[in-house]
Design an enzyme around this catalytic site. Structure first.
Site, PDB file in Angstrom:
ATOM      1  N   HIS A 282     -24.575   6.845  16.614  1.00 26.50           N
ATOM      2  CA  HIS A 282     -25.452   5.674  16.651  1.00 26.50           C
ATOM      3  C   HIS A 282     -25.109   4.139  15.919  1.00 26.50           C
ATOM      4  CE1 HIS A 282     -28.131   5.235  13.558  1.00 26.50           C
ATOM      5  NE2 HIS A 282     -27.957   6.173  13.537  1.00 26.50           N
TER       6      HIS A 282
ATOM      7  N   ASP B 100     -26.556   1.283  16.279  1.00 26.64           N
ATOM      8  CA  ASP B 100     -28.165   0.519  15.474  1.00 26.64           C
ATOM      9  C   ASP B 100     -28.412   0.358  14.881  1.00 26.64           C
ATOM     10  OD1 ASP B 100     -29.078   2.924  17.009  1.00 26.64           O
ATOM     11  OD2 ASP B 100     -30.516   2.152  16.728  1.00 26.64           O
TER      12      ASP B 100
ATOM     13  N   ASP C 288     -25.688   4.810   7.097  1.00 21.03           N
ATOM     14  CA  ASP C 288     -26.249   5.982   8.783  1.00 21.03           C
ATOM     15  C   ASP C 288     -26.426   4.651   9.863  1.00 21.03           C
ATOM     16  OD1 ASP C 288     -28.164   6.703   9.820  1.00 21.03           O
ATOM     17  OD2 ASP C 288     -29.828   5.678   9.450  1.00 21.03           O
TER      18      ASP C 288
ATOM     19  N   GLU D 287     -31.248   4.825  19.276  1.00 21.04           N
ATOM     20  CA  GLU D 287     -31.344   6.029  17.912  1.00 21.04           C
ATOM     21  C   GLU D 287     -32.742   5.151  16.968  1.00 21.04           C
ATOM     22  OE1 GLU D 287     -30.770   8.857  14.689  1.00 21.04           O
ATOM     23  OE2 GLU D 287     -31.512   6.627  14.799  1.00 21.04           O
ATOM     24  N   GLU D 288     -32.653   4.038  16.564  1.00 24.11           N
ATOM     25  CA  GLU D 288     -33.406   4.187  15.259  1.00 24.11           C
ATOM     26  C   GLU D 288     -35.295   3.448  16.036  1.00 24.11           C
ATOM     27  OE1 GLU D 288     -33.099   4.668  12.289  1.00 24.11           O
ATOM     28  OE2 GLU D 288     -30.942   3.870  12.019  1.00 24.11           O
TER      29      GLU D 288
ATOM     30  N   GLU E 250     -24.938  11.869  11.062  1.00 22.59           N
ATOM     31  CA  GLU E 250     -25.901  11.859  10.437  1.00 22.59           C
ATOM     32  C   GLU E 250     -25.466  12.161   8.954  1.00 22.59           C
ATOM     33  OE1 GLU E 250     -28.470   9.546  10.504  1.00 22.59           O
ATOM     34  OE2 GLU E 250     -28.747   9.774  13.092  1.00 22.59           O
TER      35      GLU E 250
ATOM     36  N   HIS F 253     -31.611   2.958   5.105  1.00 20.67           N
ATOM     37  CA  HIS F 253     -33.051   2.115   5.053  1.00 20.67           C
ATOM     38  C   HIS F 253     -33.243   1.829   3.867  1.00 20.67           C
ATOM     39  CE1 HIS F 253     -34.718   4.964   9.401  1.00 20.67           C
ATOM     40  NE2 HIS F 253     -33.332   4.481   9.307  1.00 20.67           N
TER      41      HIS F 253
END
Length: 386
Positions: A73, A75, A105, A137-138, A165, A360
């Site tokens: 992904h 984002d 990520d 995705e997030e 991931e 994150h």
């Protein structure tokens, strides 16, 4: 554009685009498409309804089915309020780590996938290699399903999907599903001294959240089945992370809004959990209406991420194990787009560099060793496809 960039150079470029989910990812997609087309690779896009986000997918090799998709992904989560030691949108190397938002990520994997696709173009492959880069995705994996549908036809259907991931290059074959329901309680305002004549939306929401706590306790006390027992924790949990509502301390709250999310073990149905929750909403709403008929509860489903179920003789798992040598059994409790590919009929596995513990976080990083392990994985994949 004819220069072949290294994986590190590609990651540096991708990280430089601040593709937080609330903002457009089109500058990154534009650059990726320019880079790939510069190497003779035809790209396809699928736009979100507002044209502010786009997925990109591409194919290298013979125009036949049975290839491998590298899925990532574009984002990233926000950096607001996080104490970073360096610019989050500039890759900075120190202490054997690459720091930057998305290095782990999952722009590190995206960079490795782009490198592999270009190398496949020049080296040649007898089995196709494809890339699929999604958006949003997030915020609940909402961008992958329309991308997957858009891929059917423009490129030949693959037989295995590697979702990159961060798994420390282990073959992860299962994850929990996720469902989110935005709930808005509409009460009736009165002075708090007469609260029995009004409907306090916050206090009604508290009933629903307390019910969720009770159900969580019941699930935690239940003996998990064989599939659920693979996970930590081995049960389905409901969770409310944010809540808003109310006007003043001496006014019964007219509105209260929150999102209830479930992390569902693959042996259970997210739809059953949704129906159970909605039944509770209707029960509370009926009691509200006895006081004020105008009171109500509105809700909408924010996301629905199917779980990834371990496959029997799965092609994607077998491929990841051949390339990594990993023979362990690994499942995770977070959701990914792998379950969505599996729901669409693909064999899927999670296998990517880095640790989810860094995702994150402020000063997010991927270790140099993990990034290099991802590079070795891509080299082995190219040998496999050749």
């Amino acid at each position: 554009m004819t220069t072949r960039l290294s994986p590190l150079e590609l990651m540096e470029k991708l990280v430089s685009f601040p593709t937080v989910s609330r903002d457009s990812n089109l500058p990154l997609v534009d650059w990726v498409e320019d880079y790939l087309t510069g190497h003779g690779i035809v790209c396809h896009r699928h736009y979100r309804e507002d044209n502010e986000q786009a997925a990109l997918f591409a194919h290298v090799g013979p125009e036949v089915e049975g290839g491998v998709i590298l899925s990532g992904h574009t984002d990233v989560v926000p950096v607001d309020g996080q104490p970073w030691a360096s610019d989050p949108f500039t890759v900075t190397e120190r202490d054997g780590k690459y720091f930057g938002r998305g290095t782990c990520d999952m722009k590190g994997f995206d960079a490795l996938a782009l490198w592999a696709l270009v190398e496949a173009k020049y080296q040649g492959v007898t089995r196709p290699l494809q890339i699929a880069l999604s958006y949003d995705e997030e915020v609940g994996c909402v961008g992958a399903p329309p991308m997957i549908r858009a891929m059917q036809g423009p490129i030949p259907r693959a037989s295995a999907v590697i979702v990159g991931e961060p798994s420390e290059m282990r073959a992860v074959t299962g994850h929990k599903g996720g469902i989110g329901i935005v709930t808005n309680i509409v009460g009736f305002e009165v002075h708090s001294s007469l609260m029995h004549t009004g409907v306090n939306a916050i206090m009604e929401a508290a009933k629903i959240i307390d019910w969720t706590n009770q159900v969580n306790a019941e699930e935690m006390a239940r003996e998990p089945d064989e599939l659920a027992a693979m996970f930590e924790p081995p049960w389905t949990l409901g969770h409310v992370g944010t809540i808003q509502g109310g006007t003043a301390n001496n006014i019964t709250a007219k509105d209260c809004r929150f999102t209830l999310g479930y992390r569902v073990v693959p042996s259970q149905s997210a739809e059953d959990w949704r129906d159970r929750y909605i039944a509770k909403l209707r029960e509370v709403e009926a009691e509200m209406k006895k006081i004020r008929p105008e009171a109500r509860i509105d809700f909408e489903q924010a996301f629905d991420v199917p779980g990834l179920v371990p496959e029997e003789d799965g092609a994607a798992e077998a491929l990841a194990r051949r390339l990594t040598g990993d023979n362990g059994t690994h499942v995770v409790s977070y959701g990914t787009e792998a379950g969505q590919f599996q729901a669409a009929g693909y064999s899927a596995v999670i296998c990517g560099p880095g640790s989810i513990e860094q995702a994150h976080q402020p000063d997010e990083f991927i270790s140099v060793a993990q990034f290099n392990a991802g590079h070795d994985f891509m080299k082995a994949l190219l040998r496999e496809l050749a």
